[in-house]
Design an enzyme around this catalytic site. Structure first.
Site, PDB file in Angstrom:
ATOM      1  N   LYS A 647      49.885 -12.477  19.030  1.00  0.00           N
ATOM      2  CA  LYS A 647      50.690 -12.979  17.914  1.00  0.00           C
ATOM      3  C   LYS A 647      50.316 -12.367  16.569  1.00  0.00           C
ATOM      4  O   LYS A 647      50.397 -13.010  15.531  1.00  0.00           O
ATOM      5  CB  LYS A 647      50.590 -14.524  17.803  1.00  0.00           C
ATOM      6  CG  LYS A 647      50.881 -15.281  19.057  1.00  0.00           C
ATOM      7  CD  LYS A 647      52.076 -14.821  19.826  1.00  0.00           C
ATOM      8  CE  LYS A 647      53.390 -15.005  19.159  1.00  0.00           C
ATOM      9  NZ  LYS A 647      54.504 -14.373  19.985  1.00  0.00           N
ATOM     10  N   THR A 648      49.878 -11.152  16.605  1.00  0.00           N
ATOM     11  CA  THR A 648      49.504 -10.526  15.338  1.00  0.00           C
ATOM     12  C   THR A 648      50.372  -9.312  15.045  1.00  0.00           C
ATOM     13  O   THR A 648      50.020  -8.486  14.201  1.00  0.00           O
ATOM     14  CB  THR A 648      48.025 -10.101  15.362  1.00  0.00           C
ATOM     15  OG1 THR A 648      47.857  -9.219  16.477  1.00  0.00           O
ATOM     16  CG2 THR A 648      47.093 -11.281  15.474  1.00  0.00           C
ATOM     17  N   GLY A 649      51.423  -9.128  15.817  1.00  0.00           N
ATOM     18  CA  GLY A 649      52.302  -7.985  15.596  1.00  0.00           C
ATOM     19  C   GLY A 649      52.050  -6.847  16.561  1.00  0.00           C
ATOM     20  O   GLY A 649      52.467  -5.710  16.326  1.00  0.00           O
ATOM     21  N   THR A 650      51.378  -7.132  17.654  1.00  0.00           N
ATOM     22  CA  THR A 650      51.010  -6.060  18.588  1.00  0.00           C
ATOM     23  C   THR A 650      52.245  -5.428  19.239  1.00  0.00           C
ATOM     24  O   THR A 650      52.237  -4.235  19.524  1.00  0.00           O
ATOM     25  CB  THR A 650      50.060  -6.591  19.678  1.00  0.00           C
ATOM     26  OG1 THR A 650      50.667  -7.734  20.282  1.00  0.00           O
ATOM     27  CG2 THR A 650      48.725  -6.956  19.124  1.00  0.00           C
ATOM     28  N   SER A 742      51.693 -19.416  15.236  1.00  0.00           N
ATOM     29  CA  SER A 742      52.641 -18.564  15.961  1.00  0.00           C
ATOM     30  C   SER A 742      52.392 -18.670  17.462  1.00  0.00           C
ATOM     31  O   SER A 742      53.322 -18.781  18.260  1.00  0.00           O
ATOM     32  CB  SER A 742      52.472 -17.113  15.497  1.00  0.00           C
ATOM     33  OG  SER A 742      53.109 -16.241  16.380  1.00  0.00           O
ATOM     34  N   TYR A 867      60.806 -20.845  13.405  1.00  0.00           N
ATOM     35  CA  TYR A 867      60.275 -22.193  13.646  1.00  0.00           C
ATOM     36  C   TYR A 867      59.917 -22.795  12.287  1.00  0.00           C
ATOM     37  O   TYR A 867      59.743 -22.056  11.306  1.00  0.00           O
ATOM     38  CB  TYR A 867      59.069 -22.187  14.595  1.00  0.00           C
ATOM     39  CG  TYR A 867      58.104 -21.038  14.402  1.00  0.00           C
ATOM     40  CD1 TYR A 867      57.168 -21.063  13.367  1.00  0.00           C
ATOM     41  CD2 TYR A 867      58.137 -19.935  15.246  1.00  0.00           C
ATOM     42  CE1 TYR A 867      56.292 -20.012  13.203  1.00  0.00           C
ATOM     43  CE2 TYR A 867      57.257 -18.880  15.076  1.00  0.00           C
ATOM     44  CZ  TYR A 867      56.335 -18.917  14.057  1.00  0.00           C
ATOM     45  OH  TYR A 867      55.462 -17.876  13.879  1.00  0.00           O
TER      46      TYR A 867
HETATM   47  N1  PPS Z   1      58.799  -5.546  13.222  1.00  0.00           N
HETATM   48  C1  PPS Z   1      58.531  -6.729  13.772  1.00  0.00           C
HETATM   49  N2  PPS Z   1      59.448  -7.376  14.507  1.00  0.00           N
HETATM   50  C2  PPS Z   1      59.174  -8.586  15.038  1.00  0.00           C
HETATM   51  N3  PPS Z   1      57.993  -9.238  14.870  1.00  0.00           N
HETATM   52  C3  PPS Z   1      57.066  -8.636  14.124  1.00  0.00           C
HETATM   53  C4  PPS Z   1      57.300  -7.382  13.532  1.00  0.00           C
HETATM   54  N4  PPS Z   1      56.182  -7.050  12.861  1.00  0.00           N
HETATM   55  C5  PPS Z   1      55.317  -8.054  12.983  1.00  0.00           C
HETATM   56  N5  PPS Z   1      55.826  -9.022  13.753  1.00  0.00           N
HETATM   57  C6  PPS Z   1      55.139 -10.258  14.109  1.00  0.00           C
HETATM   58  O1  PPS Z   1      54.645 -10.100  15.434  1.00  0.00           O
HETATM   59  C7  PPS Z   1      54.470 -11.409  15.930  1.00  0.00           C
HETATM   60  C8  PPS Z   1      54.340 -11.325  17.432  1.00  0.00           C
HETATM   61  O2  PPS Z   1      53.087 -10.764  17.700  1.00  0.00           O
HETATM   62  P1  PPS Z   1      52.755 -10.055  19.044  1.00  0.00           P
HETATM   63  O3  PPS Z   1      53.738  -9.007  19.336  1.00  0.00           O
HETATM   64  O4  PPS Z   1      51.346  -9.605  18.944  1.00  0.00           O
HETATM   65  O5  PPS Z   1      52.887 -11.257  20.042  1.00  0.00           O
HETATM   66  S1  PPS Z   1      52.429 -11.259  21.603  1.00  0.00           S
HETATM   67  O6  PPS Z   1      51.050 -11.558  21.590  1.00  0.00           O
HETATM   68  O7  PPS Z   1      52.749  -9.970  22.147  1.00  0.00           O
HETATM   69  O8  PPS Z   1      53.241 -12.348  22.180  1.00  0.00           O
HETATM   70  C9  PPS Z   1      55.649 -12.175  15.458  1.00  0.00           C
HETATM   71  O9  PPS Z   1      55.264 -13.516  15.324  1.00  0.00           O
HETATM   72  P2  PPS Z   1      56.293 -14.691  15.202  1.00  0.00           P
HETATM   73  O10 PPS Z   1      56.959 -14.501  13.827  1.00  0.00           O
HETATM   74  O11 PPS Z   1      55.522 -15.951  15.242  1.00  0.00           O
HETATM   75  O12 PPS Z   1      57.282 -14.581  16.306  1.00  0.00           O
HETATM   76  C10 PPS Z   1      56.008 -11.503  14.130  1.00  0.00           C
HETATM   77  O13 PPS Z   1      55.679 -12.296  13.019  1.00  0.00           O
END
Ligand code: PPS
Length: 909
Positions: A647-650, A742, A867
């Site tokens: 949930k850190t943008g991976t 998140s 959310y």
């Molecule tokens: N470009 C782009 N598009 C969509 N989302 C983005 C982007 N960059 C960063 N984020 C943030 O990434 C959060 C999801 O993190 P992960 O991809 O690491 O989540 S996971 O662990 O794979 O489920 C997701 O968290 P949530 O907002 O809570 O859904 C986003 O805030």
């Protein structure tokens, strides 16, 4: 005995030649000797002298008496052929007699073997309140990281798997601030003078620690002077050490050495060791002394010099045991197993004869008297049975007992004298065969075993040249299990051949892999006068040197030897009888031999922490590369990882990276949400072949950057160590502290029952009395956010230059800058200009991939969820909760020269 063997030998020679005269494979069955000798035409070269001899006898006794001229000519011919043959085959063996030089005998005579009841390990007195913690360590103060004695000390500690903490002093004096309470069982000063130089305040602190926890000190005297006066209180010397003896109070009640001097110093035993063991001729004797602590209540063991002499290494172990009240002690049991690989494999002329087999059996009996249960463990390749010279073929049969039981099929007594295991039918390395051929070869060897009544149920197998055991060739493990039901094997290669003291075991697919040791004998070290570097090298190794120490320092030793080491000068018999005698003479160790399966169980009972393998990078070790299947390539392993946390943008980072023409992501895994999740959890046990299947097979010309992203790697305890062993690079990213929130919503979106049942507040405030599922959810929600703690763990394994930390908020708000920067860090070419390929999408609220002029492709609904905002009281609560971790993070980032993210500054306000 010797006479019997001689007469037996001459009979054997005659039988062999006779068998070949019949043109048959001899002794294949009980009636093999009954046929008349008809077919003497196609005789092998070896039998020609016999024919000539037969002709020659006609000169005197045959029905057609030859002329004297022909006789003399014939005789001369015989002599010439024999001489040429003998010399051409081997300078050490002659055809007709196969007579060799006398095998070497042990030079060492033990004066007290079996006559002394040896003192045993001192156990901590039960009455004494021992405040030491369980599992104590050694605290070692060294001069530099590379100092000689310091290295000798750490080598002993590592070999014996004794935990230690090393403080390198350099020019400073010991800092005692980090003396953890009761954690150290013994403190060692590589240079005892440093202890004496500590200022009174710190010295009192350290001495108090010694007294409070009943911990003793070991010190080594620097070798610049021959006589040292040691004053513990800065005034009158209480000890005077000279390098030729000691004016000392008492000697140790240790476990390892066996002789105590009449006047209670170690001087006499050490002198005796120097003088009674060949090859050691030190000018000065270094003694070891015990300060019983009558002056200040602290017991100290002082070495008058370094650890070069073998006996001192044992004394060092004893000293640790003594001073830690038995807490830092190694077991007294030693299991030794000697494998004889390549049974039937060696080339003609260096194989075992019948005499050699008898010598092996005699030696085995003598060894059994010293080591209960001793049996040699024989690994055979049936394809080469009966492939030697006639006398050697009798040796082959004798190993199986055929010769003596010619008329009693099925009662092959020598078969039962040994343990047996399958090597490989044709001694081929398994990775060079297709799985089908591999299975066929193993079947052939098994058929051979059954035909010759060799037991097939030992559960042990060894691959030629260790190929396929490590690095793992999965087909070998498959076929081993299928054909032989192998459950234990051994290898010298895990993690690497050198240094030998670091070899360890592991379990893969229920097959136990045990570390294997070399005893200094290889296939071609077969004559004592040709031992590489001279006989002295082998003898030193036996008499206190490397081989002796291998046995003393490892509770379980499997030695690798070869058939040729038991023929020729029978160097293996010499080596093992000598070293076992030496160990028995000088130590109280209980030596044992058990069959391999039991040995495997014993090993992993002693070292359960070694069960889990750590897969290494095969291309970093040229030996591993050589025994790795040719169709595998390290190019099929990722060059870097995105490790999370969740949930850190991976996913955004993963997607943006994969857009680059030179960067290739893993194939998605259907089982774990497209992530491979190899380094954490159970997938790791599937091995690197499994892992590599997630990446494209490299084309010769391409130099693609493979990578994978698994957000579960970040907080896994074992992950950094595993990643380090396999992959050269790693990157990690850092998110805002709201990741917990998140993640909670992510779990709800995936219909996780617990997260649906409890609200966010209930999750983050759950106590340790809460239901188990709630506590698990709370931990998974909160623990990954303790960034500093996790990153520090990664930095224990990686230099900071191999880790990059990305601000997740910045990635979200300005991914173009982040991605361009990352390319530079990873040295990726060609440069990919993200400015042209990423665009902010108003509808999504995030940056997305540009597909066409006016079209973008964004991450799916699961990323960038909508959310409700976190309520203020929870945000405050979390801010407080994370405060110590965020302070640590700020310090860490500053230390590593990263800018402190804006969100972190906010959190710390
Ligand atoms: N470009 C782009 N598009 C969509 N989302 C983005 C982007 N960059 C960063 N984020 C943030 O990434 C959060 C999801 O993190 P992960 O991809 O690491 O989540 S996971 O662990 O794979 O489920 C997701 O968290 P949530 O907002 O809570 O859904 C986003 O805030």
């Amino acid at each position: 005995m010797f006479e019997n063997m001689e007469s037996e030998k001459s009979i054997l020679v005659a039988s062999t030649v006779d068998g070949y005269m019949r043109g048959e494979r001899v002794w294949e069955g009980p009636h093999a000797g009954r046929h008349a000798s008809q077919n003497s035409r196609n005789l092998p070269l070896i039998c020609r002298p016999w024919r000539l001899w037969h002709r020659a006898t006609l000169c005197f006794a045959g029905p057609r008496k030859a002329s004297w001229r022909r006789c003399i000519l014939g005789a001369a011919l015989i002599v010439i052929v024999v001489v040429i043959y003998s010399f051409s085959e081997s300078s050490h063996r002659s055809l007709l007699s196969l007579v060799r030089g006398r095998p070497p005998e042990s030079l060492f005579r033990c004066n007290n073997m079996g006559n002394t009841t040896l003192p045993h390990l001192r156990v901590p007195p039960k009455t004494l309140e021992n405040k030491l913690r369980e599992d104590p360590k050694v605290l070692l103060f060294t001069e530099t990281r590379y100092s000689k004695t310091g290295k000798a000390i750490t080598n002993i500690l590592v070999a014996n798997r004794i935990k230690y903490k090393m403080e390198v002093l350099g020019k400073s004096l010991p800092g005692l601030t980090n003396l953890s309470r009761g954690k150290y069982g013994t403190v060692v000063f590589e240079n005892f003078e440093r202890y004496l130089q500590i200022d009174p305040w710190n010295r009192e602190l350290l001495d108090k620690y010694f007294r409070d926890y009943n911990v003793g000190l070991i010190g080594f005297m620097p070798s610049h002077e021959d006589t040292q006066n040691i004053s513990l209180n800065g005034e009158n010397p209480v000890l005077q050490l000279t390098r030729a003896g000691g004016t000392i109070t008492d000697n140790l009640l240790g476990m390892a050495w066996t002789v105590f001097s009449p006047d209670d110093t170690t001087y006499v035993p050490i002198e005796w060791a120097y003088s009674s063991v060949p090859h050691y001729s030190e000018e000065k004797l270094i003694t070891v002394v015990l300060d019983k602590g009558e002056f200040d209540g602290i017991q100290r063991v002082l070495f008058g010099g370094n650890l070069e002499f073998w006996l001192h290494r044992l004394l060092f172990l004893d000293a640790m045991s003594y001073l830690s009240m038995g807490r830092i002690s190694i077991s007294m049991d030693r299991y030794v197993l000697v494998d004889i690989d390549d049974i039937f494999v060696a080339k003609k002329g260096i194989r075992m004869t019948a005499d050699d087999v008898m010598a092996l059996l005699d030696s085995q009996k003598r060894l059994q008297e010293m080591v209960p249960g001793w049996k040699f463990n024989l690994g055979f390749s049936g394809k080469y049975y009966q492939n030697g010279y006639p006398e050697e073929n009798i040796g082959d049969r004798k190993l199986l007992g055929w010769y003596e039981n010619l008329y009693k099929v099925g009662s092959q007594e020598h078969v039962d004298d040994f343990w047996w295991f399958g090597h490989m039918w044709g001694h081929t390395q398994p990775h060079l065969l297709s799985p089908k051929d591999l299975e066929e070869q193993m079947e052939l060897n098994k058929q051979f075993a059954m035909k010759h009544n060799i037991p097939t149920d030992s559960g042990y197998g060894v691959a030629p040249h260790h190929s396929g055991v490590y690095p793992v060739h999965e087909a070998l493990y498959d076929v081993w299990k299928k054909v032989w039901n192998v459950r234990v094997t051994s290898s010298e290669e895990y993690p690497h051949l050198h240094p030998a003291r670091l070899r360890r075991g592991f379990i893969h697919r229920n097959i136990m892999v045990l570390p294997r040791q070399t005893c200094g004998l290889f296939t071609h070290t077969i004559f004592i006068d040709q031992y590489p570097g001279g006989r002295n090298i082998l003898d030193v190794s036996i008499h206190g040197g490397e081989l002796f120490q291998t046995i003393v320092f490892s509770p379980v030793s499997i030695f690798m030897t070869h058939l040729s080491n038991y023929g020729n000068d029978r160097l293996a018999l010499y080596t093992f009888e000598s070293v076992i005698k030496f160990v028995k003479c000088w130590t109280n160790l209980n030596l044992r031999t058990v069959p391999p399966l039991q040995l495997g169980e014993k090993y992993f009972h002693l070292f359960p922490e070694e069960r889990d393998p750590i897969w290494g990078y095969p291309c970093a070790d040229h030996r591993h590369l050589e025994i790795w299947a040719k169709n595998k390539s390290c190019e099929q392993l990722p060059k870097f990882l995105v490790i999370g946390p969740q949930k850190t943008g991976t996913t955004a980072l993963y997607t943006f990276l994969a857009m680059h023409s030179a960067i290739v992501a893993n194939y998605p895994s259907p089982e774990t949400f497209e992530e491979v999740q190899f380094f954490n959890g159970k997938n790791y046990y599937k091995g690197i072949d499994w892992y590599m299947k997630f990446f494209p097979v490299p084309a010769n010309s391409s130099s693609k950057f493979l990578f994978e992203k698994s957000a579960t790697y970040f907080e896994g305890e074992t992950v950094p160590n595993r990643v380090k062993a396999l992959l050269p690079h790693v990157i990690t990213i850092i998110p805002p502290s709201k990741r917990a929130y998140s993640w909670y919503h992510h779990m709800r979106a995936h219909n996780d029952l617990t997260s649906l049942q409890y609200n966010f507040h209930e999750v983050i405030t759950a106590t340790d009395k809460a239901p188990r599922q709630l506590r698990t959810l709370r931990n998974k929600c909160l623990i990954p956010g303790m960034y500093a703690k996790h990153i520090e763990r990664w930095l224990d394994f990686f230099p900071a230059s191999q880790v990059t930390i990305i601000d997740g908020e910045e990635l979200r708000n300005d991914p173009i800058y982040i991605m361009n920067d990352l390319q530079k860090f990873l040295n990726i070419e060609p440069f990919y200009n993200y400015t042209e390929h990423l665009r902010f999408d108003k509808r999504k609220g995030f940056f997305c991939q540009v597909i066409e002029e006016d079209k973008t492709k964004c991450l799916g609904r699961g990323k960038g969820r909508i959310y409700p905002a976190m309520n203020e009281s929870d945000a405050k609560l979390l801010k407080e909760y994370y405060q110590p971790y965020n302070i640590a993070l700020e310090k860490l980032l500053t230390r590593l020269d990263y800018p402190v993210p804006g969100w972190l500054e906010d959190e710390l306000q």
